[in-house]
Design a protein around this motif. Sequence first.
Motif, mmCIF file in Angstrom:
data_model
loop_
_atom_site.group_PDB
_atom_site.id
_atom_site.type_symbol
_atom_site.label_atom_id
_atom_site.label_comp_id
_atom_site.label_asym_id
_atom_site.label_seq_id
_atom_site.Cartn_x
_atom_site.Cartn_y
_atom_site.Cartn_z
ATOM 1 N N VAL A 57 0.826 -1.211 0.000
ATOM 2 C CA VAL A 57 0.000 0.000 0.000
ATOM 3 C C VAL A 57 0.857 1.257 0.000
ATOM 4 N N VAL A 58 2.027 1.193 0.612
ATOM 5 C CA VAL A 58 2.910 2.367 0.637
ATOM 6 C C VAL A 58 3.354 2.722 -0.777
ATOM 7 N N MET A 59 3.629 1.709 -1.594
ATOM 8 C CA MET A 59 4.116 1.959 -2.953
ATOM 9 C C MET A 59 3.037 2.567 -3.850
ATOM 10 N N GLN A 60 1.783 2.504 -3.454
ATOM 11 C CA GLN A 60 0.705 3.107 -4.236
ATOM 12 C C GLN A 60 0.473 4.571 -3.864
ATOM 13 N N SER A 61 1.169 5.056 -2.823
ATOM 14 C CA SER A 61 0.938 6.419 -2.348
ATOM 15 C C SER A 61 1.682 7.436 -3.194
ATOM 16 N N GLU A 62 1.195 8.693 -3.165
ATOM 17 C CA GLU A 62 1.849 9.772 -3.893
ATOM 18 C C GLU A 62 3.234 10.051 -3.315
ATOM 19 N N GLY A 63 3.360 9.872 -2.023
ATOM 20 C CA GLY A 63 4.640 10.146 -1.381
ATOM 21 C C GLY A 63 5.738 9.225 -1.850
ATOM 22 N N PHE A 64 5.385 8.001 -2.246
ATOM 23 C CA PHE A 64 6.403 7.060 -2.695
ATOM 24 C C PHE A 64 7.031 7.515 -4.018
ATOM 25 N N LYS A 65 6.231 8.136 -4.873
ATOM 26 C CA LYS A 65 6.773 8.662 -6.127
ATOM 27 C C LYS A 65 7.793 9.766 -5.832
ATOM 28 N N HIS A 66 7.485 10.587 -4.830
ATOM 29 C CA HIS A 66 8.431 11.638 -4.424
ATOM 30 C C HIS A 66 9.708 11.016 -3.864
ATOM 31 N N LEU A 67 9.560 9.930 -3.130
ATOM 32 C CA LEU A 67 10.725 9.256 -2.554
ATOM 33 C C LEU A 67 11.640 8.717 -3.647
ATOM 34 N N GLU A 68 11.049 8.133 -4.687
ATOM 35 C CA GLU A 68 11.845 7.610 -5.800
ATOM 36 C C GLU A 68 12.656 8.706 -6.480
ATOM 37 N N GLU A 69 12.043 9.894 -6.611
ATOM 38 C CA GLU A 69 12.706 10.990 -7.313
ATOM 39 C C GLU A 69 13.742 11.697 -6.445
ATOM 40 N N SER A 70 13.412 11.893 -5.157
ATOM 41 C CA SER A 70 14.284 12.695 -4.297
ATOM 42 C C SER A 70 15.402 11.887 -3.650
ATOM 43 N N CYS A 71 15.134 10.641 -3.290
ATOM 44 C CA CYS A 71 16.147 9.816 -2.594
ATOM 45 C C CYS A 71 16.141 8.395 -3.155
ATOM 46 N N PRO A 72 16.580 8.205 -4.385
ATOM 47 C CA PRO A 72 16.568 6.847 -4.950
ATOM 48 C C PRO A 72 17.458 5.878 -4.177
ATOM 49 N N SER A 73 18.466 6.384 -3.482
ATOM 50 C CA SER A 73 19.354 5.503 -2.715
ATOM 51 C C SER A 73 18.611 4.805 -1.576
ATOM 52 N N LEU A 74 17.492 5.396 -1.137
ATOM 53 C CA LEU A 74 16.733 4.782 -0.047
ATOM 54 C C LEU A 74 16.026 3.500 -0.486
ATOM 55 N N LEU A 75 15.829 3.339 -1.798
ATOM 56 C CA LEU A 75 15.109 2.155 -2.257
ATOM 57 C C LEU A 75 15.867 0.882 -1.922
ATOM 58 N N SER A 76 17.198 0.919 -2.049
ATOM 59 C CA SER A 76 17.989 -0.271 -1.710
ATOM 60 C C SER A 76 17.926 -0.549 -0.210
ATOM 61 N N GLU A 77 17.926 0.497 0.610
ATOM 62 C CA GLU A 77 17.804 0.303 2.063
ATOM 63 C C GLU A 77 16.436 -0.266 2.406
ATOM 64 N N LEU A 78 15.430 0.190 1.677
ATOM 65 C CA LEU A 78 14.082 -0.334 1.912
ATOM 66 C C LEU A 78 14.013 -1.816 1.569
ATOM 67 N N LEU A 79 14.669 -2.218 0.466
ATOM 68 C CA LEU A 79 14.700 -3.634 0.093
ATOM 69 C C LEU A 79 15.408 -4.467 1.155
#
Length: 410
Positions: A339-361
């Motif tokens: 559900v988090v990945m469907q939020s508008e904020g997640f799109k902002h996260l991808e654009e502003s801090c892509p390095s966080l995606l690996s930490e999230l994984l």
Amino acid sequence: MIVDYEDRGGGDDSDSCSKSINETVNGSHHFTIRGYSLAKGMGPGKYITSDTFTVGGYDWAVYFYPDGKNIEDSSTYVSVFIALASEGTDVRALFELTLLDQSGKGKHKVHSHFDRALESGPYSLKYRGSMWGYKRFFRRSVLETSDYLKDDCLSMHCTVGVVRTRVEGPKDYSVSVPPSDMGQSLKYVLDAELGCDIDFRVGEETFKAHKLILAARSPVFRSQFFGLVGNPNSDKVELEDIEPSIFKAMLHFIYSDELPDLLEIAGSTSTCTSTIMMQHILAAADRFGLDRLKQLCEAKLCEEVNVETVATTLSLSEQHQCLQLKAICLKFAATNLGVVMQSEGFKHLEESCPSLLSELLETVASVDEKAPVMSSKKRTSSSIFGLDVAADGAAAESVNPNARRVRRRM
């Protein structure tokens, strides 16, 4: 030892109480005997004494008998006693005598009354000259060949604990001290604009303040007004990249040391949620070096983490080095990934801090490792990570936006 007594009157509504407090007042004395061999031969019952020392309001002295206190022991033992050296009647005390090992091995000879206090109780000395100690403290032949005697010198440590009893009743008078109101007083000075010497232009609004108070609270303002390159004569400052409501909230904290009422600050017509305002205040706190305000915002944002806000809060925590907030957001997002990945904020996260995606994984993997093998919760698919997890947990394939196939073993 404390004993409570309570007296309840039959027809009187008032209660009374008192405490009997029994405790020891402790003190120690170090006694050294040099030229021990010259003291021998004095005869039984003859002694050398330490200087007097005071413990618990009484004078005490150590008595050492080189040829023993008893004539019948024929100088076989040395005797050591602690004596009451001042006037007193039925003085109750605990004692400890220690003959020090001078070899450095720490094997001291200890005779302690403190260890037996519960068993036998304190010792009572009836009058001046009364003693506590040992007639056969140490066999003399053994003492003279031991590590307790070095360079014809003996060293002893004596501790006295005088028993005192006192009664505490209720305190008849007390003074009520109100809590500190310094924050309210400073806030009044700000609101009334008393003695203000600096104007801040923020957007279309102007805020008056005091340079000294700002400098005392913020290292950034301190440097700006009183630093080596600062200008203490400036009376106007224009601030960019900060909303008037956020600056007003920050000023409220600087003067009161408390978080403001966000609804009052933003106004009833504002569309900002409390979470969005708190995020902006945290960024401002970091910008102006207000560490306590930053931590207060972290705590509030932790309480308000949900699927709609977690992504933007996670991005904020990364940008402003909020490690505790970041860890909480990562765990929440990993647990509710679909559900988090469907939020508008997640799109902002991808654009502003892509390095966080690996930490999230990595956090997702950690959560999966701790979860039961047959979990009833199934993650939703996501082309963002190039994953499409089959419902039965088998390996599955999907194509990511770069047309590269990614295989994941569950």
